[in-house]
Design a protein around this motif. Sequence first.
Motif, PDB file in Angstrom:
ATOM      1  N   LEU A 166       0.847  -1.190   0.000  1.00  0.00           N
ATOM      2  CA  LEU A 166       0.000   0.000   0.000  1.00  0.00           C
ATOM      3  C   LEU A 166       0.879   1.235   0.000  1.00  0.00           C
ATOM      4  O   LEU A 166       2.021   1.210   0.504  1.00  0.00           O
ATOM      5  CB  LEU A 166      -0.916   0.006   1.233  1.00  0.00           C
ATOM      6  CG  LEU A 166      -1.982  -1.079   1.274  1.00  0.00           C
ATOM      7  CD1 LEU A 166      -2.686  -1.043   2.624  1.00  0.00           C
ATOM      8  CD2 LEU A 166      -2.978  -0.898   0.153  1.00  0.00           C
ATOM      9  N   HIS A 213      -7.227  -2.294   8.333  1.00  0.00           N
ATOM     10  CA  HIS A 213      -8.637  -1.956   8.133  1.00  0.00           C
ATOM     11  C   HIS A 213      -8.717  -0.609   7.438  1.00  0.00           C
ATOM     12  O   HIS A 213      -8.263   0.408   7.962  1.00  0.00           O
ATOM     13  CB  HIS A 213      -9.363  -1.903   9.474  1.00  0.00           C
ATOM     14  CG  HIS A 213     -10.836  -1.645   9.334  1.00  0.00           C
ATOM     15  ND1 HIS A 213     -11.783  -2.634   9.536  1.00  0.00           N
ATOM     16  CD2 HIS A 213     -11.531  -0.523   9.001  1.00  0.00           C
ATOM     17  CE1 HIS A 213     -12.989  -2.124   9.338  1.00  0.00           C
ATOM     18  NE2 HIS A 213     -12.857  -0.838   9.009  1.00  0.00           N
ATOM     19  N   LEU A 214      -9.330  -0.585   6.247  1.00  0.00           N
ATOM     20  CA  LEU A 214      -9.463   0.642   5.476  1.00  0.00           C
ATOM     21  C   LEU A 214     -10.934   1.019   5.391  1.00  0.00           C
ATOM     22  O   LEU A 214     -11.755   0.251   4.872  1.00  0.00           O
ATOM     23  CB  LEU A 214      -8.897   0.447   4.061  1.00  0.00           C
ATOM     24  CG  LEU A 214      -7.392   0.167   3.973  1.00  0.00           C
ATOM     25  CD1 LEU A 214      -7.016  -0.257   2.565  1.00  0.00           C
ATOM     26  CD2 LEU A 214      -6.601   1.397   4.379  1.00  0.00           C
ATOM     27  N   CYS A 259     -13.092   3.930   3.791  1.00  0.00           N
ATOM     28  CA  CYS A 259     -12.880   5.042   2.874  1.00  0.00           C
ATOM     29  C   CYS A 259     -13.831   4.934   1.698  1.00  0.00           C
ATOM     30  O   CYS A 259     -14.708   4.070   1.663  1.00  0.00           O
ATOM     31  CB  CYS A 259     -11.435   5.046   2.383  1.00  0.00           C
ATOM     32  SG  CYS A 259     -10.956   3.505   1.554  1.00  0.00           S
ATOM     33  N   LEU A 263      -9.081   2.488  -4.400  1.00  0.00           N
ATOM     34  CA  LEU A 263      -9.404   2.988  -3.059  1.00  0.00           C
ATOM     35  C   LEU A 263      -9.035   4.459  -3.056  1.00  0.00           C
ATOM     36  O   LEU A 263      -7.908   4.832  -3.383  1.00  0.00           O
ATOM     37  CB  LEU A 263      -8.590   2.247  -2.000  1.00  0.00           C
ATOM     38  CG  LEU A 263      -8.824   0.740  -1.869  1.00  0.00           C
ATOM     39  CD1 LEU A 263      -7.731   0.125  -0.998  1.00  0.00           C
ATOM     40  CD2 LEU A 263     -10.189   0.467  -1.270  1.00  0.00           C
ATOM     41  N   LEU A 313      -7.963   7.294  -1.166  1.00  0.00           N
ATOM     42  CA  LEU A 313      -7.352   7.651   0.104  1.00  0.00           C
ATOM     43  C   LEU A 313      -6.867   9.099   0.081  1.00  0.00           C
ATOM     44  O   LEU A 313      -6.786   9.726  -0.983  1.00  0.00           O
ATOM     45  CB  LEU A 313      -6.181   6.715   0.404  1.00  0.00           C
ATOM     46  CG  LEU A 313      -6.490   5.213   0.352  1.00  0.00           C
ATOM     47  CD1 LEU A 313      -5.209   4.413   0.498  1.00  0.00           C
ATOM     48  CD2 LEU A 313      -7.478   4.839   1.448  1.00  0.00           C
ATOM     49  N   LEU A 333     -11.510  -4.156   3.676  1.00  0.00           N
ATOM     50  CA  LEU A 333     -11.827  -3.020   2.815  1.00  0.00           C
ATOM     51  C   LEU A 333     -13.255  -2.564   3.101  1.00  0.00           C
ATOM     52  O   LEU A 333     -14.205  -2.970   2.431  1.00  0.00           O
ATOM     53  CB  LEU A 333     -11.673  -3.416   1.342  1.00  0.00           C
ATOM     54  CG  LEU A 333     -10.275  -3.895   0.916  1.00  0.00           C
ATOM     55  CD1 LEU A 333     -10.282  -4.294  -0.554  1.00  0.00           C
ATOM     56  CD2 LEU A 333      -9.237  -2.806   1.175  1.00  0.00           C
ATOM     57  N   SER A 389      -9.191   7.478   5.285  1.00  0.00           N
ATOM     58  CA  SER A 389      -7.846   6.948   5.428  1.00  0.00           C
ATOM     59  C   SER A 389      -7.875   5.734   6.308  1.00  0.00           C
ATOM     60  O   SER A 389      -8.890   5.401   6.910  1.00  0.00           O
ATOM     61  CB  SER A 389      -6.931   8.015   6.058  1.00  0.00           C
ATOM     62  OG  SER A 389      -7.288   8.214   7.400  1.00  0.00           O
ATOM     63  N   ALA A 390      -6.734   5.072   6.393  1.00  0.00           N
ATOM     64  CA  ALA A 390      -6.652   3.892   7.239  1.00  0.00           C
ATOM     65  C   ALA A 390      -6.817   4.224   8.711  1.00  0.00           C
ATOM     66  O   ALA A 390      -7.062   3.352   9.523  1.00  0.00           O
ATOM     67  CB  ALA A 390      -5.309   3.197   7.025  1.00  0.00           C
TER      68      ALA A 390
END
Length: 561
Positions: A2, A13-14, A16, A29, A31, A62, A178-179
């Motif tokens: 990433l 864990h994302l 978003c 994704l 971000l 995700l 964001s993460a």
Amino acid sequence: MLPGGTTPASLVHLSCHAVAAPRPTDSELRLAVPPGAGAEAGRILDASAGRGPGTAGPLVVLSACETDLSAGHHDEALTLATALVTGGVADVVGSRWAVRDGPTSVMMAVFHHHLTARGLTPPDALRAAQLWKLDPHHIPPPTLDGPSAPRQPGPICTGCTTGRPSPIRAIPRRAAGSASGGRSTARTPCPVARSRGGRARVRGRHVRSPGERAWEGTVGHFKGFDMAGFWDDSAYALREYVEETPPTPELIASVEEELGGYRLPDSYLALMTAHNGGTPDRDHFPMDEPASWADDHIAITGIRGVGRTRPQSLCGEFGSRFWIDMWEYPDIGVYFADTPSAGHDMLALDYRACGKHGEPTVVHVDQEGDFAITPVAENFEAFVTGLVDESVFDTSEEDRIDALATVRDGSFSPVLSRAFREVADVLPDADRRLRVLAEAIVHDKGFFALHADERSTLMYDYLFWLFTSFNQVDSFDRYLKAPAEQERSYALPDYELMIVFGLVADPYDFSTGGYAPGFVEDWWNSRVSSGRIAGTADGYRMTDAAVTALLDGLPAVADDR
């Protein structure tokens, strides 16, 4: 793997924004990163080019829209989730479309609880979270309490898009999460999962483990289907069909093994996860070709649940193997539904063409027709969604008209024809009186059949009086049917040849076409016990008082009409 990822992690864990692009490598994704440094599927694949096949990777969650969806390719072969699997992660929890943000965050809290506190695998933890959301009581897991315990889970997705998605909504290019916890302002996903180690392919299709199929099935099928109005939870259904709990991965695996190694369709597990067995309210299926049930449809009684605790479950007392082992039904797959014939025809999942791990068709198997097999539906989901209410095939008015024509003008059996001649001095219009009584029964019921109602009882009396005008009756059994060793003949008559069945060589029209011996026996016992039928030197006969009451009662039938 990433952007900016340098420190190894066991879980990422994302939460978003994400989008499934028409060109799969452009799915991304979104971000909070500089332009050109985002996490597109193509960039993830490029970054994974130098990784060894045995490189250990984390679980990636995700929590974003459409992260396991391919907008332009078949079978979700290339998605953000599969790109991450290729990139070296161990497992991926992804999504096939979008739902509201709040309900998903609640389910993610329960998912992580089952993952960490209970030590479940990612597929089983996700399934446990989804089953919790299906529970109408929404009681938090006992080990998840305190201020963060979920109380209002909200709705859960009940389907899964496996082809092209709906048109993609444009999302402004801005910092969308964001993460560390940023989340979408409008849509969040209903998750599915990908496992690096647990994937295999048989005949070009992804084969899921029982646990994966259990949780993915709940969101993968029956989109828009009226599940709430599908089942009829009668006392009989709850006693005979409905398992008390949804099937667990362990139960699914053991049931499939006991069934002979047949892999139950994902759509079957989806339906059973929501309601594990039962009797459908819509229980008729249209047919293009005749089966033993009717020319244009078949009817079912119930669909077997995945389990063993109910008699009609797949591995219950009268489950699939019972019909194969005890009734010698052909071993072509899984007999999942019975019919009102009480075992003389069945619905089966037919694996002959696809093998034990393929997608079976649904077929009708007719035990009375030398186990003839008739195609019904291309798969289980098509069968369930194609079921209709019995009113679609309601022919009651046509049946009533046909029955009236038969009792008004149909030819009598030779037994009745002779009886009319024998009683002509006492009742010259005996044939007309019989037709009037039969017509009244048809008006009451819509068809000509004798049961335990008042007019059926009067008909039993009348038929017995006619029969004994030229026959001696020594016992109920002999009246009902001649001994088996005796050749059937109108010259040696019985109840069946009088009103129920005709000889092939000499048929007649005025008949019930079938009967329940128990009703006739109940009538006989009541008449003997009341003294209306008595034993004499000439066999059993109606008493004079009973005959008078009978003949006085017949005109009243015409008056009632």
